[in-house]
Every structure is written in structure tokens, then in C-alpha cells.
Design an enzyme around this catalytic site. Structure first.
Site, PDB file in Angstrom:
ATOM      1  N   CYS A   2      11.002  12.658   2.876  1.00  0.00           N
ATOM      2  CA  CYS A   2      12.324  13.293   4.462  1.00  0.00           C
ATOM      3  C   CYS A   2      11.204  12.210   5.493  1.00  0.00           C
ATOM      4  O   CYS A   2      10.429  11.411   5.356  1.00  0.00           O
ATOM      5  CB  CYS A   2      11.624  13.902   4.241  1.00  0.00           C
ATOM      6  SG  CYS A   2      11.781  15.808   2.583  1.00  0.00           S
ATOM      7  N   ARG A  27      14.711   5.513   3.202  1.00  0.00           N
ATOM      8  CA  ARG A  27      13.815   6.896   2.881  1.00  0.00           C
ATOM      9  C   ARG A  27      14.283   7.592   1.308  1.00  0.00           C
ATOM     10  O   ARG A  27      14.142   8.089   0.871  1.00  0.00           O
ATOM     11  CB  ARG A  27      12.653   7.681   3.440  1.00  0.00           C
ATOM     12  CG  ARG A  27      11.926   7.431   4.151  1.00  0.00           C
ATOM     13  CD  ARG A  27      11.872   8.273   5.356  1.00  0.00           C
ATOM     14  NE  ARG A  27      11.114   7.554   5.799  1.00  0.00           N
ATOM     15  CZ  ARG A  27       9.060   8.318   6.208  1.00  0.00           C
ATOM     16  NH1 ARG A  27       8.830   8.496   5.237  1.00  0.00           N
ATOM     17  NH2 ARG A  27       8.717   7.509   7.181  1.00  0.00           N
ATOM     18  N   TRP A  74      15.344  14.969   1.919  1.00  0.00           N
ATOM     19  CA  TRP A  74      16.167  14.561   0.121  1.00  0.00           C
ATOM     20  C   TRP A  74      15.086  16.119  -0.613  1.00  0.00           C
ATOM     21  O   TRP A  74      13.738  16.535  -0.206  1.00  0.00           O
ATOM     22  CB  TRP A  74      14.619  13.210   0.327  1.00  0.00           C
ATOM     23  CG  TRP A  74      15.084  12.879  -1.433  1.00  0.00           C
ATOM     24  CD1 TRP A  74      15.857  13.702  -2.452  1.00  0.00           C
ATOM     25  CD2 TRP A  74      15.131  11.615  -1.925  1.00  0.00           C
ATOM     26  NE1 TRP A  74      16.482  12.543  -2.676  1.00  0.00           N
ATOM     27  CE2 TRP A  74      15.090  11.396  -3.277  1.00  0.00           C
ATOM     28  CE3 TRP A  74      14.068  11.110  -1.345  1.00  0.00           C
ATOM     29  CZ2 TRP A  74      15.283  10.333  -4.009  1.00  0.00           C
ATOM     30  CZ3 TRP A  74      14.218   9.673  -1.996  1.00  0.00           C
ATOM     31  CH2 TRP A  74      14.838   9.236  -3.564  1.00  0.00           C
ATOM     32  N   ASN A  98       7.660  17.113   5.765  1.00  0.00           N
ATOM     33  CA  ASN A  98       7.682  16.349   4.889  1.00  0.00           C
ATOM     34  C   ASN A  98       6.585  16.341   3.781  1.00  0.00           C
ATOM     35  O   ASN A  98       5.309  16.667   4.467  1.00  0.00           O
ATOM     36  CB  ASN A  98       7.607  15.012   5.913  1.00  0.00           C
ATOM     37  CG  ASN A  98       7.388  13.568   4.166  1.00  0.00           C
ATOM     38  OD1 ASN A  98       7.978  13.897   3.380  1.00  0.00           O
ATOM     39  ND2 ASN A  98       7.015  11.839   5.159  1.00  0.00           N
ATOM     40  N   GLY A  99       6.817  16.846   3.283  1.00  0.00           N
ATOM     41  CA  GLY A  99       5.615  17.318   1.964  1.00  0.00           C
ATOM     42  C   GLY A  99       6.044  18.741   0.607  1.00  0.00           C
ATOM     43  O   GLY A  99       6.769  19.234   1.424  1.00  0.00           O
ATOM     44  N   GLU A 479      -3.540   0.452 -16.791  1.00  0.00           N
ATOM     45  CA  GLU A 479      -3.329   0.376 -15.957  1.00  0.00           C
ATOM     46  C   GLU A 479      -3.487   0.161 -14.181  1.00  0.00           C
ATOM     47  O   GLU A 479      -3.388  -1.003 -13.806  1.00  0.00           O
ATOM     48  CB  GLU A 479      -2.504   1.734 -15.329  1.00  0.00           C
ATOM     49  CG  GLU A 479      -2.145   1.906 -13.539  1.00  0.00           C
ATOM     50  CD  GLU A 479      -0.184   0.912 -12.710  1.00  0.00           C
ATOM     51  OE1 GLU A 479      -0.659   1.340 -12.129  1.00  0.00           O
ATOM     52  OE2 GLU A 479      -0.184   0.789 -13.889  1.00  0.00           O
ATOM     53  N   LYS A 483      -3.271  -3.402 -12.405  1.00  0.00           N
ATOM     54  CA  LYS A 483      -3.331  -3.671 -10.779  1.00  0.00           C
ATOM     55  C   LYS A 483      -3.885  -4.570 -10.787  1.00  0.00           C
ATOM     56  O   LYS A 483      -3.602  -5.066  -9.513  1.00  0.00           O
ATOM     57  CB  LYS A 483      -3.441  -2.293 -10.389  1.00  0.00           C
ATOM     58  CG  LYS A 483      -2.866  -1.446 -10.616  1.00  0.00           C
ATOM     59  CD  LYS A 483      -1.390  -1.783  -9.575  1.00  0.00           C
ATOM     60  CE  LYS A 483      -0.173  -1.316 -10.200  1.00  0.00           C
ATOM     61  NZ  LYS A 483       0.946  -1.005 -11.126  1.00  0.00           N
ATOM     62  N   GLU A 486      -2.348  -7.877 -11.307  1.00  0.00           N
ATOM     63  CA  GLU A 486      -1.495  -8.450 -10.038  1.00  0.00           C
ATOM     64  C   GLU A 486      -1.814  -9.435  -8.958  1.00  0.00           C
ATOM     65  O   GLU A 486      -1.450 -10.005  -8.309  1.00  0.00           O
ATOM     66  CB  GLU A 486      -0.533  -6.966  -9.996  1.00  0.00           C
ATOM     67  CG  GLU A 486       0.011  -7.118 -11.169  1.00  0.00           C
ATOM     68  CD  GLU A 486       1.118  -5.907 -11.260  1.00  0.00           C
ATOM     69  OE1 GLU A 486       2.225  -5.666 -11.915  1.00  0.00           O
ATOM     70  OE2 GLU A 486       0.778  -4.251 -10.392  1.00  0.00           O
ATOM     71  N   HIS A 502     -14.450  -2.155 -32.265  1.00  0.00           N
ATOM     72  CA  HIS A 502     -14.602  -3.293 -33.759  1.00  0.00           C
ATOM     73  C   HIS A 502     -13.434  -4.469 -32.594  1.00  0.00           C
ATOM     74  O   HIS A 502     -12.808  -4.808 -33.682  1.00  0.00           O
ATOM     75  CB  HIS A 502     -12.644  -2.481 -33.543  1.00  0.00           C
ATOM     76  CG  HIS A 502     -12.814  -1.696 -34.520  1.00  0.00           C
ATOM     77  ND1 HIS A 502     -13.251  -1.132 -35.035  1.00  0.00           N
ATOM     78  CD2 HIS A 502     -13.089   0.107 -33.909  1.00  0.00           C
ATOM     79  CE1 HIS A 502     -13.155   0.063 -36.348  1.00  0.00           C
ATOM     80  NE2 HIS A 502     -13.567   1.225 -34.966  1.00  0.00           N
ATOM     81  N   LYS A 602       9.372  -7.555  -7.224  1.00  0.00           N
ATOM     82  CA  LYS A 602       9.510  -6.125  -7.057  1.00  0.00           C
ATOM     83  C   LYS A 602      10.252  -5.145  -8.593  1.00  0.00           C
ATOM     84  O   LYS A 602      10.546  -4.551  -9.048  1.00  0.00           O
ATOM     85  CB  LYS A 602      10.089  -5.688  -5.787  1.00  0.00           C
ATOM     86  CG  LYS A 602      10.313  -4.256  -5.841  1.00  0.00           C
ATOM     87  CD  LYS A 602       8.510  -3.412  -5.946  1.00  0.00           C
ATOM     88  CE  LYS A 602       8.378  -2.163  -5.882  1.00  0.00           C
ATOM     89  NZ  LYS A 602       7.472  -1.159  -6.335  1.00  0.00           N
TER      90      LYS A 602
END
Length: 607
Positions: A2, A27, A74, A98-99, A479, A483, A486, A502, A602
């Protein structure tokens, strides 16, 4: 997400607000509205659909008034209708939001008992009705706003205007950003400086927990305790690249701090908080009849899929495969009759994942895509789509989109479990309750920013870093390692903690930091045993855990970040945030290009 705009001006506010809302269209939204204070009373114009519809409504019926608030919504709770569009209002107050208000159901019940009449099912209306009741009880607008804010739990940015007070606005932030703009005898609020750029170069940013009182003369800022504070006014450049970051150094940092709002938005779209049941959009296939699920994705989206695989197998008891798309498409595996292909992608344009989708369709599979761009190629070619409500993600390294994918996959697994009879209503309610607590706990994780920044200095000089996790937290270890690779260019690997002996344990020495994802839960003791093995060989153990786990690992860890306690089911979502934040701070210390790391794009639209 929003978009919020507020104006205290010298001329008609509505045209300014409308044009400013257009700068927030990136947005994503499905309805919009404006409220102003006209002759002491609140007046509104709202419309579903695009801003052009709101513009037409304003053309048909003018909206005077020099003070007003506007919103692009949204939809996350309640259909994208004119009734559910913001601003929400009573005769006394209008609010844009918003939220997510986590405790809105409890507040709503309390307010209805007090005689307040609700006209929508949105969580935002709870704020409106609470402030309205306080005003009826004799509080001033500022007193009512402050008292209401103290009752709210969740992640939110808010702006309020009041009948009878044409030169007054209150803004508040807990999670999602909110900026205050200073003009000449004018004041503004906006979701970010990008929205305010045409109106002013002088911007102040609310810090988390802040609220502000705006009048034509300026703004006063207060922290969560109500103490008056100073917030620096910054002169911002008028380019989208600069202003879109708000008061953050990088888009990635901004997007990390949007985790609470994004998670709230995504979960509210998929969970009915009243019944504590998952409410997916209607799917063109029968979940109860699915024989097997084949998941395919790339990069972080693949790790989200691995977590989803665990959830689907444990909660719904559906046999589930997961492959990186670049391998899956060339394995040409046989696909079972009645199978479902599940694709996960931020952009919906990733070439390998799109090719996997097309192979699945050719093999007679139903297809479902988890996407952040509902207009993408993958959305058009899939049988059904589950949207992540992450908003635009500018940083190349995925952050908020990743946790939104996890939230969607968690809800999907619960819905599948219910459809197949492997999950009772009570179990589903407990799981959705745990999910709905995540946005507020995500905000609490971000409170550890300074601690993680200090911790990053231990990592920045390393050549190699190991990440360990078990069960659904093993993909979070991967992950974290991705990061770090990257954006800081440090070699890192994520391993299943039980696999250390192992082979990978040979890599451990005092120069190798070992980062453990170790929340309390059924697998904690096993993970602790693996960490003890690594520590005995000189590994520098850095642990992310909760208070219970931290106490048990006190003699092993050289550093511990204590996170909020959560149900083990949702731990992967919460624990993704600190590992991303750690990678960010390491990259900043190393001076790399955080938002556009070398060799990466991206959206990977070619092989």
C-alpha cells in the site's frame, strides 16, 4: 504494498494527493481513495481498480479541502472493493494504513461491545473505530491517536486526519517506512521520499515506533514511549534511484526492513483471522487428489521450495520432489498421472523455471506458480497462481520476496493438509496463529540490527564460512550462504548439520566461522550435538537461536543472537531474516555494490 500520502497545504489537497499517488503505483494496488477535511467535516472519494477510476470520481464530484490523506491499496484482507478501499473513516476521523494490525480481531470484539459499528472486514477499520471511541470519550485528537497506537500490535504505517481540525495530521510507523516532508507553510507525509520528491526536498524519516504530529507550522516527533524526540531533516536528491531508498543506504537495506509489512500483507491475503483457517483462491484442481508434487525454482526461490517440500510432506503427506530448474528441465523426468507442478519465482520470467513449467504442462501436470509479478509469463501460462505480496524488489539479492514465498508455501501446505484430511481444524488454527504472529516477531528481529552489524566484523575478514541447519532450517542455512556469496563475495556453503561428520568437518579450523541456525524444537538436541563436534575442532560457532536454545549453547557459541521464540513450524520464515541481514552488513563492511553485485541480474531471463 500500500502507498500512503498526506498533505497539509494552502490550496486544494486532492489534486496534489492524486498525482503523488501515481508515483506510488509501482507498489501495485487494486483500489485507491482520498479523504479531506472540508468545512470541518471529513469527505471521501474512493474507487476500485486503477487511479484513473479515482480521477473520474473526483471529476464527477469535486473534493475540496486543503488537508487530506490518500492511499493506494493492495488488498490483503477484504476484497478490492470501493467499500474496503482506504481511507476508512467515521464522522470524526479518517485513517490510511500500510501493514497489518495483528490484534484487530480482539480489538474489534471489544469495540463492538462498546457500541462501535463496523462497515468493513478490514483490520484497518479497527484503528478508525478505536480512535473514534476515544474521541467520543473526550480525548483530543492527539491524545486519542497516542492511546490507540499503544493498543496496536503488528506492523503498520498510519496517517490520520480529524474533523474540526483542518490543519492537523498524525502519522505513525511500526515497521513499514513513513517519511515527513517539509514545505513552505505546507507539510506532507508519504510512504517514501519517491512519492514526496515533486513536493519537497526536505525530508525527515520516522524511526521504528515513532509517531508525529503535523501542523502547517511543522512537525513534532515522539518515540514509542511518548517522549519528544528530534528527527533530522535531510535534503534529498530528486532522482528515483536516490529517493526510492528513503533513509536507507541501499535498496536491500530498505527491503530487509520491509519484511514485517510484506509478511503481514501476504498472510492476510491467505488466512481468515476470524476462523484461523487458510483461504486460498479457488484452484482448478483437487488438492485431495494430487498424487505427487514436483517443485522447481532457481536460487533463493529453490531454497524456499525446499522448505515447502518439508511442510508438504509432513503436514499434507504428499510425496514431493524439488529440483533446481536448470537441472530439472534437462533430466526430462517421468511425471505421474494426477501430479502437480509447483513453480516458485519472484519475477515470473526466470527462463529455466519457465521452461520447467512448460515441460510439466507437456507431461500432463496441473501447474501452480508462486509469484511476485502476477502479470508475468509464468502467471499467464500456469493453471493457477498464488501471489506473494512483496511489492517491487529492487535489490538483486532477494530478501522480502523470499520470506513472502515461504509464507505462501506454508499456507499452501496447510490448505493441502486440510483437503487431504491429514490436518485437523485445531492443528490448522494453531499453525495459522503461529503464522499470524510472524510479522510482529519479524519486527523484533530487526531490533537486533546493531548486534548483527557488530557480528559482521567477525565474518568480513573470513575466506570461507560454513552455515549449518537441520530439517526445514537446512535450506535457511543454504540461503544464508547464498546471500553472503552474492553480495560480499566470500565463499560460503550451507550444510545439513548431520552431514558435517561425513566430510565437511574436515574444513573446520579456528579461521572458519560456523554459523548455526538452531531454534528450539524437535531437532534442537541433534543440532546442538553437531555444533559441539564442530566447536571441539576449533570452529568459531556463531548461533542464531531463541532464549532457551541460547542458554543450552552458552558454552559452545562465541556469539549468539537471541531471537523471539516461535513455533518450530514457522521458524524458517523468521530465521531467514537475520542471515540476510548479516550478509548485508558484511557486504557493506567490504565495500561491495550491495544492490547490484557483480555478474548478477534481478531476473534471469536467459539460460
Amino acid at each position: 504494498m500500500c502507498g500512503i500520502v498526506g498533505v497539509i497545504g494552502g490550496g486544494p489537497a486532492a489534486p496534489i494527493i492524486l498525482e503523488t499517488l501515481r508515483r506510488l503505483e509501482y507498489r501495485g494496488y487494486d483500489s485507491a481513495g482520498i479523504a479531506t477535511v472540508v468545512d470541518g467535516a471529513i469527505a471521501r472519494r474512493r474507487a476500485s481498480g486503477k487511479l484513473d477510476n479515482l480521477a473520474e470520481a473526483l471529476a464527477r464530484m469535486k473534493l475540496p479541502g486543503s488537508t487530506g490523506i490518500g492511499h493506494t491499496r493492495w488488498a490483503t484482507h477484504g476484497a478490492p472493493t470501493e467499500t474496503n478501499a482506504h481511507p476508512h473513516a467515521t464522522a470524526r476521523v479518517a485513517v490510511v494504513h500500510n501493514g497489518i494490525i495483528e490484534n484487530h480481531a480482539e480489538l474489534r470484539a471489544e469495540l463492538e461491545r462498546a457500541g462501535q459499528v463496523f462497515v468493513t472486514e478490514t483490520d484497518t477499520e479497527t484503528v478508525v473505530q478505536l480512535v473514534d471511541l476515544l474521541l467520543q470519550q473526550g480525548a483530543t485528537p492527539v491524545e486519542a491517536a497516542r492511546a490507540a497506537l499503544a493498543r496496536l500490535h503488528g506492523a503498520y504505517a498510519l496517517a490520520m486526519v480529524f474533523s474540526g481540525h483542518p490543519d492537523l495530521m498524525v502519522g505513525a510507523r511500526h515497521g513499514p517506512p513513513l517519511a515527513v516532508g517539509f514545505g513552505e507553510d505546507e507539510m506532507f507525509v508519504g510512504s517514501d521520499a519517491l512519492a514526496l520528491a515533486p513536493l519537497t526536498e526536505r525530508i525527515a524519516y520516522l524511526e521504528d515506533g515513532d509517531w508525529a504530529v503535523l501542523t502547517r507550522a511543522g512537525a513534532e516527533f515522539f518515540d514509542a514511549s511518548g517522549a519528544k524526540v528530534e528527527r533530522a531533516i535531510k535534503r534529498t536528491a530528486l532522482t528515483g534511484a536516490a529517493v526510492g531508498k528513503g533513509n536507507f543506504r541501499h535498496f536491500m537495506e530498505k527491503e530487509l526492513h520491509e519484511h514485517p509489512a510484506v509478511l503481514g500483507d501476504t498472510l492476510r491475503r491467505m488466512i481468515n483471522p476470524g476462523t484461523r483457517a487458510v483461504a486460498l483462491p479457488e484452484l482448478p484442481f483437487d488438492l485431495a487428489a494430487v498424487s505427487r508434487i514436483t517443485m522447481s525454482a532457481c536460487g533463493s526461490a529453490f531454497y524456499a521450495g525446499l522448505v515447502g517440500r518439508t511442510w508438504l510432506e509432513t503436514l499434507a503427506r504428499i510425496p514431493t520432489d524439488a529440483d533446481v530448474a536448470s537441472e530439472f528441465r534437462y533430466r526430462t523426468p517421468p511425471m505421474p498421472q494426477g501430479g502437480l507442478g509447483l513453480l516458485v519465482s519472484q519475477s515470473g520470467e526466470t527462463a529455466d523455471t519457465l521452461a520447467a513449467l512448460r515441460y510439466m504442462r507437456a507431461e500432463g501436470q496441473s501447474t501452480l506458480a508462486v509469484l511476485n509479478v502476477p502479470e508475468s509469463s509464468m502467471a499467464r501460462e500456469s493453471d493457477a497462481v498464488l501471489d506473494t505480496v512483496a511489492g517491487p524488489e529492487i535489490g538483486v539479492a532477494s530478501t522480502k520476496a523470499f520470506t513472502a514465498q515461504l509464507a505462501v508455501l506454508a499456507c499452501f501446505a496447510l490448505a493441502a493438509g486440510r483437503a487431504r484430511g491429514t490436518l485437523s481444524a485445531e492443528q490448522e488454527a494453531a499453525a495459522t496463529t503461529a503464522l499470524l504472529e510472524i510479522p510482529e516477531k519479524a519486527a523484533a528481529v530487526l531490533d537486533h540490527d546493531q548486534h548483527i552489524h557488530r557480528l559482521a566484523a567477525r565474518i568480513a575478514e573470513a575466506r570461507d564460512v560454513l552455515y549449518l541447519g537441520r530439517g526445514a532450517c537446512f535450506p535457511i542455512a543454504m540461503e544464508g550462504a547464498l546471500k553472503l556469496k552474492e553480495i560480499s563475495y566470500i565463499h560460503a556453503e550451507g550444510y545439513a548439520a548431520g552431514e558435517m561428520k561425513h566430510g565437511p568437518i574436515a574444513l573446520i579450523d579456528p579461521r572458519v566461522p560456523v554459523i548455526a541456525i538452531a531454534p528450539s524444537g524437535p531437532l534442537f538436541e541433534k543440532t546442538a550435538s553437531n555444533l559441539q563436534e564442530a566447536a571441539a575442532r576449533g570452529g568459531q560457532m556463531i548461533v542464531f537461536s531463541d532464549a532457551e536454545g541460547a542458554a543450552k549453547l552458552k558454552g559452545i557459541a562465541v556469539e549468539t543472537v537471541v531471537l523471539p521464540a516461535v513455533d518450530p513450524f514457522v521458524a524458517p520464515i523468521l530465521y531467514a531474516i537475520p542471515v540476510q541481514l548479516l550478509a548485508y552488513h558484511v557486504a557493506v563492511l567490504k565495500g561491495t555494490d550491495v544492490d547490484q553485485p557483480r555478474n548478477l541480474a534481478k531476473s534471469v531471463t536467459v539460460e
